[in-house]
Motif scaffolding. Structure first.
Motif, mmCIF file in Angstrom:
data_model
loop_
_atom_site.group_PDB
_atom_site.id
_atom_site.type_symbol
_atom_site.label_atom_id
_atom_site.label_comp_id
_atom_site.label_asym_id
_atom_site.label_seq_id
_atom_site.Cartn_x
_atom_site.Cartn_y
_atom_site.Cartn_z
ATOM 1 N N THR A 164 2.489 5.278 20.151
ATOM 2 C CA THR A 164 3.348 6.069 19.264
ATOM 3 C C THR A 164 3.955 7.215 20.060
ATOM 4 N N VAL A 165 5.269 7.311 20.030
ATOM 5 C CA VAL A 165 5.984 8.396 20.721
ATOM 6 C C VAL A 165 6.955 9.022 19.724
ATOM 7 N N ASN A 166 6.826 10.312 19.521
ATOM 8 C CA ASN A 166 7.697 11.016 18.571
ATOM 9 C C ASN A 166 8.865 11.679 19.296
ATOM 10 N N THR A 167 9.994 11.702 18.621
ATOM 11 C CA THR A 167 11.232 12.361 19.076
ATOM 12 C C THR A 167 11.596 11.976 20.511
ATOM 13 N N ALA A 168 11.674 10.671 20.740
ATOM 14 C CA ALA A 168 12.121 10.175 22.043
ATOM 15 C C ALA A 168 13.638 10.045 22.042
ATOM 16 N N ALA A 169 14.236 10.309 23.188
ATOM 17 C CA ALA A 169 15.696 10.192 23.309
ATOM 18 C C ALA A 169 16.070 8.728 23.534
ATOM 19 N N LEU A 170 17.180 8.318 22.912
ATOM 20 C CA LEU A 170 17.718 6.971 23.091
ATOM 21 C C LEU A 170 19.229 7.077 23.240
ATOM 22 N N ILE A 171 19.750 6.495 24.330
ATOM 23 C CA ILE A 171 21.202 6.405 24.519
ATOM 24 C C ILE A 171 21.547 4.927 24.543
ATOM 25 N N THR A 172 22.340 4.475 23.579
ATOM 26 C CA THR A 172 22.674 3.062 23.467
ATOM 27 C C THR A 172 23.802 2.689 24.425
ATOM 28 N N LEU A 173 24.089 1.404 24.514
ATOM 29 C CA LEU A 173 25.086 0.921 25.461
ATOM 30 C C LEU A 173 26.475 1.481 25.185
ATOM 31 N N ASP A 174 26.744 1.820 23.918
ATOM 32 C CA ASP A 174 28.056 2.376 23.576
ATOM 33 C C ASP A 174 28.111 3.895 23.742
#
Length: 345
Positions: free
Chosen positions: A71-81
């Motif tokens: 479980t990881v809270n408030t992780a950053a995600l940048i999608t391909l777009d």
């Protein structure tokens, strides 16, 4: 009960991944979050489906191989777009299924956006109530002032003196027009089915006639979007106000404005969740909006330009609200995006 259909109704992105981090299943929310079609999503490995994830792929792979949960809270995600998201990530091993785990990606920025929208709507309505009462208080004496100037003009014989009464009448009319613009649309009008792209095309045709040479308009439409219930004149006004703001933001250095339409699944507007919505984005690559203006951007009379009236975005926000939708804004230097979200039947 169809399990796949059930999972496709979830707001949370759900994927089933193996030890190679290759998805075996992805629900509709995962497609929407990663902005990748389902058939392509199942062909690629998970690390190939985003630009950045705040959890190392080796940690995920080791956890799946060893049947461990994460479980990881408030992780950053940048999608391909290029979209930035903040997510809560949960990895759960599937019992009796060796080397398979369920990966849940829950957008917490969406929850924050919903909370901000509810606050903004409440504050906007309070501001509109204040403006509406103030407008009525202004209009009444303004009407008397204009009437008195007209009567006085009839009694005067001197053209020089009549010029002053005409000036009073002109300024009274200008103030009345400003008050009417401040009020904007107040109640839902008659809505009929129209195609959103026809509405947008009318706006673009209008602005292209006076578009500076250093500004380019681009279109990226989803032709599968069905007709929606709307007041086309009101929506034209909302889109026009935002596009004109983008043109003014690019006026000095030039740039590009992109009009994009997409559908989104399982989106909450206010306190209501919709299975399918239209997302109309107006994107420019200008200098961006000042951070101190972001919280009050849609308030009447708030503007970052010296010659701005501060009414365009307030009116656009109100029109979206009267259509059961909302307007969001994401801005940074080089990328400002206004998203009009409207429910689809």
């Amino acid at each position: 009960m169809d399990t796949n259909n059930l999972l496709n109704h979830l707001v949370t992105a759900v994927l089933v991944i193996d030890t190679n981090l290759k998805p075996r299943f992805a629900n509709a929310a995962a497609e929407q979050l990663l902005a990748v079609a389902n058939h392509k999503l199942l062909e690629l490995r998970l690390p190939d489906l985003y630009q950045f994830l705040g959890v190392d792929e080796h940690i995920l792979r080791d956890a799946v191989s060893s049947n461990q949960g994460i479980t990881v809270n408030t992780a950053a995600l940048i999608t391909l777009d290029g979209q930035h998201h903040t997510i809560d990530l949960t990895l759960i091993p599937i019992e009796n299924e060796q080397n398979l785990s369920i990966l849940e990606l829950r957008q917490v920025d969406q929850q924050r956006r919903i909370h901000q929208q509810l606050n903004m709507d409440a504050q906007q309505q309070a501001a509109q109530y204040l403006v509406r009462n103030l407008a009525h208080e202004i209009k009444n004496p303004l009407g008397g002032l204009r009437g008195a100037a007209q009567l006085l003009s009839r009694e005067l014989n001197s053209p020089e003196l009549k010029e002053f009464t005409h000036l009073i009448i002109e300024q009274a009319d200008r103030l009345r027009s400003l008050v009417d613009r401040l009020l904007g649309p107040q109640r839902p009008t008659q809505h009929t089915e129209h195609n959103i792209h026809q509405v947008v095309q009318k706006v673009l045709k209008l602005v292209e006639m006076a578009l500076p040479e250093n500004i380019t308009l681009k279109r990226d439409y989803d032709p599968s979007i069905p007709d929606i219930q709307m007041d086309p004149d009101q929506l034209q006004q909302a889109v026009l106000n935002i596009v004109q703001n983008a043109i003014q933001a690019l006026d000095n250095g030039g740039g590009e404005i992109l009009i994009k339409t997409r559908t989104q699944h399982q989106v909450t507007i206010g306190t209501q969740r919709y299975r399918l919505v239209l997302a109309l984005s107006i994107i420019d690559n200008g200098p961006g909006i000042l951070p101190e203006l972001m919280d009050t951007l849609f308030y009447p009379m708030v503007t970052g330009r010296e010659d701005g009236s501060g009414l365009g975005l307030s009116i656009a926000h109100n029109i979206a609200r009267l259509h059961g939708g909302r307007i969001d804004c994401v801005s940074a230097p080089g990328h400002t995006e206004f998203i009009i979200t409207l429910p689809l039947q």
